[in-house]
Design a protein around this motif. Structure first.
Motif, short mmCIF file in Angstrom:
data_model
loop_
_atom_site.label_atom_id
_atom_site.label_comp_id
_atom_site.label_asym_id
_atom_site.label_seq_id
_atom_site.Cartn_x
_atom_site.Cartn_y
_atom_site.Cartn_z
N LYS A 217 17.62 10.08 -49.96
CA LYS A 217 17.67 9.17 -51.10
C LYS A 217 18.31 7.86 -50.66
O LYS A 217 19.38 7.85 -50.03
CB LYS A 217 18.47 9.76 -52.25
CG LYS A 217 18.52 8.87 -53.50
CD LYS A 217 19.25 9.56 -54.64
CE LYS A 217 19.27 8.68 -55.89
NZ LYS A 217 17.91 8.37 -56.40
N TRP A 263 8.86 7.61 -52.57
CA TRP A 263 8.70 7.88 -54.01
C TRP A 263 9.54 6.82 -54.72
O TRP A 263 10.74 6.96 -54.90
CB TRP A 263 9.19 9.28 -54.33
CG TRP A 263 8.84 9.76 -55.70
CD1 TRP A 263 8.38 9.02 -56.74
CD2 TRP A 263 8.95 11.10 -56.19
NE1 TRP A 263 8.17 9.79 -57.85
CE2 TRP A 263 8.51 11.09 -57.53
CE3 TRP A 263 9.36 12.30 -55.63
CZ2 TRP A 263 8.49 12.24 -58.32
CZ3 TRP A 263 9.35 13.44 -56.41
CH2 TRP A 263 8.92 13.41 -57.74
N SER A 265 9.97 5.40 -57.78
CA SER A 265 10.74 5.50 -59.02
C SER A 265 12.02 6.29 -58.84
O SER A 265 12.99 6.11 -59.59
CB SER A 265 9.89 6.15 -60.11
OG SER A 265 9.50 7.47 -59.75
N LYS A 266 12.06 7.16 -57.83
CA LYS A 266 13.26 7.97 -57.58
C LYS A 266 14.03 7.51 -56.35
O LYS A 266 15.04 8.12 -55.99
CB LYS A 266 12.87 9.45 -57.44
CG LYS A 266 12.29 10.05 -58.71
CD LYS A 266 12.04 11.54 -58.55
CE LYS A 266 11.49 12.14 -59.84
NZ LYS A 266 12.46 12.06 -60.96
#
Length: 295
Positions: A217, A263, A265-266
């Protein structure tokens, strides 16, 4: 950025500080190499900057990127509707006129493992191109020392590096009454990354499709999300590097993977682990040697 001694006394999130990331990105940038392509199709002009990095392996200089990037290049170069104007290796990526190392063989000696389920690819840089890149004095290929023995790494954090499309600037600048020069600028982005565990294969979302992938992330800097691109499209093929402070008061970094999926949006990303890439290359080498001995 603080001296090394000062970095050793910083809190655990020292690597998420914007000034640290900027300074380290200058250090890492010598491994990064852009491929710049300008082309025409349908009476319109386009340009593209592809992210990749230099790696010296099997006695050869390679430009390493994602497999789908190589596939995109192959489609572009093989299209009868496209006329390539210029191809350059950019080792600084803020070069007026995109004047760097000319790509002499525009066919590129390239390979993609994407169709074989491994999203990595490479271009073998040979002859005059390799000589010019290395003799330029700025570029430095990664070697086995950077990716071997990852099991002994004790990372404080990770970074994803590359050249996001939203940051690319290009245009024309008049340099004399009779001369107009085109330019391209592609600033390097160095984004803090926190590893996350594999969630499980999700048939509804192709992002979760590799149990062995390096998932992470993208984190904001300590100072906030300013100075980060909204999208990392264009950073495919960039390296995922770990950083750690060791007992010898040194900052060490290691190559963990090659960025392949995003990804948005995340703010999640997935990289192909370097062990899988090296294992694949070594297996191909053994197969080639076996085939040669049989003949």
């Amino acid at each position: 950025m603080e001296s090394v001694d000062q970095v050793m006394t910083l809190p655990d999130d020292w690597w998420r500080r914007l000034d640290v990331a900027r300074r380290l990105s200058e250090w890492f940038s010598r491994h990064l190499l852009c491929l710049f392509v300008s082309y025409e199709t349908g009476a319109r002009s386009f340009l593209k900057v592809y992210t990749g990095f230099l790696l010296y392996y099997l006695d050869c200089l390679f430009w390493v990127t994602a497999g789908h990037v190589i596939d995109q290049l192959s489609e572009l170069l093989s299209s009868g509707q496209v006329e390539v104007e210029r191809m350059r290796w950019l080792d600084g990526c803020e070069i007026p006129g995109a004047e760097a190392v000319v790509v002499h063989n525009r066919e590129l000696l390239r390979f993609s493992a994407f169709s074989q389920g491994l999203d990595f690819g490479l271009v073998a840089i040979l002859g005059l191109d390799a000589e010019n890149i290395i003799k330029g004095g700025r570029a430095e290929p990664m070697t086995e020392q950077i990716w071997r023995n990852l099991d002994v790494a004790r990372p404080d954090g990770y970074y994803l590096l590359g050249y996001p499309d939203p940051w690319i600037e290009h245009g024309r600048k008049r340099v004399s009454n009779s001369q107009v020069r085109r330019y391209v600028r592609a600033p390097l982005s160095c984004l803090p990354l926190s590893p996350i565990g594999f969630r499980s294969v999700d048939p509804e979302h192709e992002f979760w499709d590799d149990p062995e992938g390096f998932y992470g992330k993208i984190l904001p800097f300590v100072e906030g999300e300013a100075c980060q691109p909204e999208s990392i499209v264009g950073m495919s093929g960039g390296p995922v590097l770990s950083v750690e402070r060791d007992s010898d008061l040194q900052i060490r970094y290691r190559l963990f993977g090659i960025q392949s999926k995003w990804w948005g949006s995340k703010r999640l990303t997935c990289a192909v682990p370097i062990e899988k890439v090296v294992g694949f290359m070594e297996e191909r080498k053994r197969s080639a040697q076996a085939g040669s001995s049989e003949s």
